[in-house]
Structure formats: structure tokens, C-alpha cells
Design a protein around this motif. Sequence first.
Motif, mmCIF file in Angstrom:
data_model
loop_
_atom_site.group_PDB
_atom_site.id
_atom_site.type_symbol
_atom_site.label_atom_id
_atom_site.label_comp_id
_atom_site.label_asym_id
_atom_site.label_seq_id
_atom_site.Cartn_x
_atom_site.Cartn_y
_atom_site.Cartn_z
ATOM 1 N N PRO A 113 0.820 -1.222 0.000
ATOM 2 C CA PRO A 113 0.000 0.000 0.000
ATOM 3 C C PRO A 113 0.854 1.272 0.000
ATOM 4 O O PRO A 113 1.858 1.364 0.708
ATOM 5 N N HIS A 114 0.463 2.214 -0.831
ATOM 6 C CA HIS A 114 1.179 3.482 -0.898
ATOM 7 C C HIS A 114 0.298 4.537 -1.545
ATOM 8 O O HIS A 114 -0.752 4.228 -2.100
ATOM 9 N N PHE A 115 0.741 5.769 -1.438
ATOM 10 C CA PHE A 115 0.170 6.817 -2.285
ATOM 11 C C PHE A 115 1.316 7.441 -3.066
ATOM 12 O O PHE A 115 2.488 7.226 -2.729
ATOM 13 N N THR A 162 9.463 6.561 -14.336
ATOM 14 C CA THR A 162 10.428 6.551 -13.229
ATOM 15 C C THR A 162 9.598 6.495 -11.949
ATOM 16 O O THR A 162 8.670 7.287 -11.770
ATOM 17 N N GLN A 163 9.933 5.548 -11.094
ATOM 18 C CA GLN A 163 9.181 5.388 -9.853
ATOM 19 C C GLN A 163 10.157 5.315 -8.682
ATOM 20 O O GLN A 163 10.867 4.323 -8.519
ATOM 21 N N GLY A 164 10.207 6.390 -7.911
ATOM 22 C CA GLY A 164 10.945 6.342 -6.651
ATOM 23 C C GLY A 164 10.006 5.842 -5.574
ATOM 24 O O GLY A 164 8.832 6.210 -5.553
ATOM 25 N N ILE A 182 5.751 6.028 -0.003
ATOM 26 C CA ILE A 182 5.282 7.132 -0.841
ATOM 27 C C ILE A 182 6.004 6.997 -2.177
ATOM 28 O O ILE A 182 7.233 6.966 -2.224
ATOM 29 N N GLU A 183 5.216 6.874 -3.233
ATOM 30 C CA GLU A 183 5.816 6.750 -4.560
ATOM 31 C C GLU A 183 6.070 8.137 -5.147
ATOM 32 O O GLU A 183 5.230 9.033 -5.021
ATOM 33 N N LEU A 184 7.199 8.300 -5.777
ATOM 34 C CA LEU A 184 7.573 9.559 -6.436
ATOM 35 C C LEU A 184 7.646 9.227 -7.923
ATOM 36 O O LEU A 184 8.579 8.575 -8.369
HETATM 37 FE FE LIG Z 1 2.026 3.050 -7.432
#
Ligand SMILES: [Fe+2]
Length: 188
Positions: A113-115, A162-164, A182-184
Motif C-alpha cells: 500500500p502506498h500513495f 520513473t518510480q521512486g 510514498i511513490e515519487l
Molecule cells: Fe504506485
Amino acid sequence: MKSIAQYAGNLLNHVEALYRPGERELAIELVEALGCAVTDTGFKGDGVDTFLAVHPNPDDRNPNNNVFYISQIRSNQLAVEERLRRLNEEDSEFAALLENYRQEACTKPFGIPHFALRYPSSQDVDDVSKRINASLKHRLKDRLHLRIFRPGDADAAVCSLTQGFLFQDVIVSGSFLMGQLIELQTQS
Ligand SMILES: [Fe+2]
């Protein structure tokens, strides 16, 4: 650029998150390192302090949309967290399961789970990484881990993004013990 208030359709408008007692300033430092701006809503509700609004777009500080809120954890949830923390100390099987979860969040975060926050370019994500490494990483140690997946990486989930993934437990929209990803994300 249009402001978010001009968008008339339905949208995902906010996330409610928490920080621990004594960590309000640390939480502000973290979200500012993410490139967000913080404003004080002045609203206290049943909390001990006011809700802070965190704006992913510092140029559009709409208090109701494209925002997440942070406030201090309430006593009922704090009691649950404390009970879980003791369980983690006393039950080695539980501790191992939790550690597995945390490791997976750091290494294979796609189903955790993330936002997510969107940034204009991968340079912006690199700038976040620099700020976090400069100011927070040495202080938070294993409370914070940032992994950036770039297009072409063997373990990247989506080749065009790109996904941090920042795993940390300073601000969470769930359990502090389980932490919060938290996805960047950038789309170019
Ligand atoms: Fe995501």
C-alpha cells in the motif's frame, strides 16, 4: 497552468496521514524534502495540534484538493501501536514477519500500500533524493529507505515510468509499525 480549483470533474482529492508525538517538525522537514509546501489549516478538531496541509504543487496551495493532511496520532491508535510494538519485541515470529514485510516494502514495493506524488521530470525525483540523503537519511537510519526504479531497470514494473519509492515511518496513513511507502512518479 490551470489551478486545481478549475478542474470540474471528480478527483482523488486528499490523503489523511499522521505523525508521532514530538515529530511534527520532522514530518514538516520530510514533506518539504519531497518538494511539497506546508500550510497550517488552523483546524484542530479532536487533535492536540492543528492539521497541516501538504501541497504537492507549492504554486497551488488549494487547501481542499491535491493535498494530504498530517496531524498527530490520536491516543486510541497510539495505544494500538504501542501494543503492536510490544508484541514485536516479545514475539520473534511476529518480528520476523514484520521484518519480511518491511524488507519487501524496500525492495519490491509494487504491491505494498502506498500513495503517489507526480513530478514533472526524473530530475525532480533526483533532487528529492539529494535533499533526503543530505538532511534526513543519517538521522532516520533504518526508518527511511529510498529506491528509484528507472525505465529499463530489470526489476522496474512499468518501462515508461520513473518510480521512486520512499519507505519511511515519519508520516503514515496506516500503521507506524508497518511504515508508509510514498511513490515519487514521473511520466516522461
Ligand atoms: Fe504506485
